[in-house]
Write an enzyme that holds these catalytic residues in place. Structure first.
Site, PDB file in Angstrom:
ATOM      1  N   ASP A  83      13.500  -3.595  17.533  1.00  0.00           N
ATOM      2  CA  ASP A  83      14.159  -2.786  16.498  1.00  0.00           C
ATOM      3  C   ASP A  83      15.676  -2.766  16.675  1.00  0.00           C
ATOM      4  OD1 ASP A  83      11.684  -2.125  15.485  1.00  0.00           O
ATOM      5  OD2 ASP A  83      11.646  -0.109  16.336  1.00  0.00           O
ATOM      6  N   TYR A 349       4.095  -2.551   8.124  1.00  0.00           N
ATOM      7  CA  TYR A 349       4.812  -1.803   7.105  1.00  0.00           C
ATOM      8  C   TYR A 349       4.557  -2.415   5.727  1.00  0.00           C
ATOM      9  CZ  TYR A 349       7.674   0.687  10.600  1.00  0.00           C
ATOM     10  OH  TYR A 349       8.117   1.496  11.621  1.00  0.00           O
ATOM     11  N   GLU A 371       3.876  -6.507   5.927  1.00  0.00           N
ATOM     12  CA  GLU A 371       3.868  -7.299   7.150  1.00  0.00           C
ATOM     13  C   GLU A 371       2.437  -7.751   7.415  1.00  0.00           C
ATOM     14  OE1 GLU A 371       7.552  -4.950   9.386  1.00  0.00           O
ATOM     15  OE2 GLU A 371       5.498  -4.376   9.836  1.00  0.00           O
TER      16      GLU A 371
END
Ligand SMILES: *[C@@H]1O[C@H](CO)[C@@H](O)[C@H](O)[C@H]1NC(C)=O
Ligand SMILES: *[C@@H]1O[C@H](CO)[C@@H](O)[C@H](O)[C@H]1NC(C)=O
Ligand SMILES: *[C@@H]1O[C@H](CO)[C@@H](O)[C@H](O)[C@H]1NC(C)=O
Ligand SMILES: *[C@@H]1O[C@H](CO)[C@@H](O)[C@H](O)[C@H]1NC(C)=O
Length: 393
Positions: A83, A349, A371
């Protein structure tokens, strides 16, 4: 003459007959009871671990545009799947309702930041025809400070984009990660025309927070907050910790927000909260836990279209697998028994969009981005066009 006249008469009677058939079919066949979603078309927009300067594509967003295009966005993570780290903001654009897509282009490059950009919310201002994208920088405050909230916008349907503008100057410096998903422009009072973008804070200072603009994105102020408990303190398992969220406007002008339940407070399922004042407050008494919407702690998608609410997530209480589309004919207070599995395997997601003001054709479809993988959910980002009426009509 006689034969010809009666032929014309028959023709016009037939025309009337078919018009009546078509009219009643539009009424009946698209009535709510008939919703029967079908994956009509699907294609991969991004593949991780491929060629070029990108390691991993994640956090897909999808939006309609004022002129009828579709825009797909993703974080293009340069060095790793993490991230944090440096990223491009990647975009692809479709001008034919998702049949073909432009090559990828990058609209923001954060260079070599250790804690770079994170998506994000896309919001369309239909009154002035702009598309706005809001994202964060240095959200994790990993070897950097402070976190910033940034905005880029497009006035030509997503082809070109402005330079990033720093909203923290107006909002004050705090960790705010919009979405991920879309923000809304209020179509009904209160606060018709307002842009509402909701997201979450850091893991400690977490909660759902909304930012509001009443001047088409020029200036922004802080709106509603639903804070975690204990607030600004380290969390334990099962604490109340609202996180990533997706909002929709209902026809009565209220805003419903579907929220990731980070620490599985009360259930392994979604939290749903509601604002009756255009995103200024999120009273605790409107918070519910939707035990039908089991969730492995993930960002999910929601959409309100013609009185029907759609919800999509990996429908499993521990693993990010089994991406499932559900729909509600009761404003989200109950869900239809049937659901549609979009992908059985790893899925993460997701986000949805549709064209609200199009013709009959646009009433039939919603669009999903998610995803998708075979071993891991971050292998690809896939776009699916969903026919709401089983491919009929
Ligand atoms: C954004 O503005 C805030 C507040 O003025 C400032 O602290 C921060 O450094 C700015 N961020 C960037 C990336 O310029
Ligand atoms: C997938 O979701 C459906 C609908 O909720 C559920 O019946 C099924 O058990 C789920 N499968 C897995 C593997 O999670
Ligand atoms: C969740 O998915 C796993 C496989 O990934 C499966 O074994 C399990 O039964 C699923 N749970 C539910 C509630 O469907
Ligand atoms: C859903 O909400 C609308 C107003 O937003 C209301 O008119 C309608 O009756 C509600 N439907 C149900 C089934 O509660």
């Amino acid at each position: 003459m006689v034969a010809r006249a009666s032929l014309m008469e028959i023709q016009s009677r037939l025309t009337v007959f078919f018009l009546v058939v078509i009219a009643s079919c539009i009424q009946l066949c698209t009535s709510f009871g008939q919703i029967n979603p079908l994956v009509y078309d699907e294609q991969l927009l991004w593949v991780s671990g491929g060629a070029g300067e990108v390691s991993t594509y994640r956090i897909p967003l999808l939006s309609f545009t004022p002129k009828g295009s579709l825009l797909a966005f993703a974080e293009a993570r340069k060095m790793s799947a993490s991230d944090v780290g440096a990223k491009f903001l990647a975009i692809r654009r479709s001008t034919d309702r998702g049949t073909t897509w432009s090559p990828t282009y990058f609209i923001v490059d954060d260079g070599s930041l250790v804690d770079g950009l994170n998506l994000g919310s896309v919001v369309v201002d239909e009154e002035i025809g702009s598309v706005i994208l809001i994202y964060s920088l240095c959200f994790h405050q990993y070897q950097c400070e402070p976190a910033s909230v940034m905005l880029v916008e497009s006035f030509d349907d997503g082809v070109t984009w402005s330079h990033p503008r720093n909203l923290s100057v107006q909002l004050g410096v705090k960790n705010f990660a919009p979405g991920p998903g879309f923000g809304i422009q209020k179509h009904y009072p209160p606060a018709k025309g307002r842009l509402v973008v909701c997201g979450h804070g850091t893991l400690e200072g977490n909660g759902v927070f909304c930012i509001l603009s009443d001047d088409h994105g020029r200036s922004w102020k802080n709106g509603a907050a639903l804070k975690s408990i204990p607030y600004n303190q380290p969390k334990q398992a099962l604490d109340f910790n609202p996180d990533e969220c997706q909002l929709v406007e209902m026809e009565d002008g209220s805003i419903v927000i579907n929220v990731r339940n980070q620490n599985n407070y009360h259930c392994r399922c979604r939290m749903v909260t509601r604002s009756l004042d255009g995103g200024e407050t999120l009273p605790l008494e409107h918070l519910v836990f939707d035990t039908t919407l089991i969730d492995p702690v993930v960002a999910a998608g929601m959409l309100q279209k013609e009185g029907v609410m759609y919800f999509i997530n990996p429908a499993n209480n521990s693993q990010r697998v089994n991406l499932t589309l559900r729909w509600s004919l009761t404003n989200g207070t109950s869900w239809e028994k049937n659901s549609v599995q979009i992908w059985a395997g790893p899925s993460g997601y997701s986000s949805m969009t549709s064209f609200a003001h199009g013709g009959a054709e646009d009433r039939k479809y919603i669009f999903v981005i998610y995803e998708k993988g075979h071993k891991d959910y971050d292998e690809t980002i896939s776009f699916a066009k969903i026919h709401l009426y089983g491919g009929l009509f």
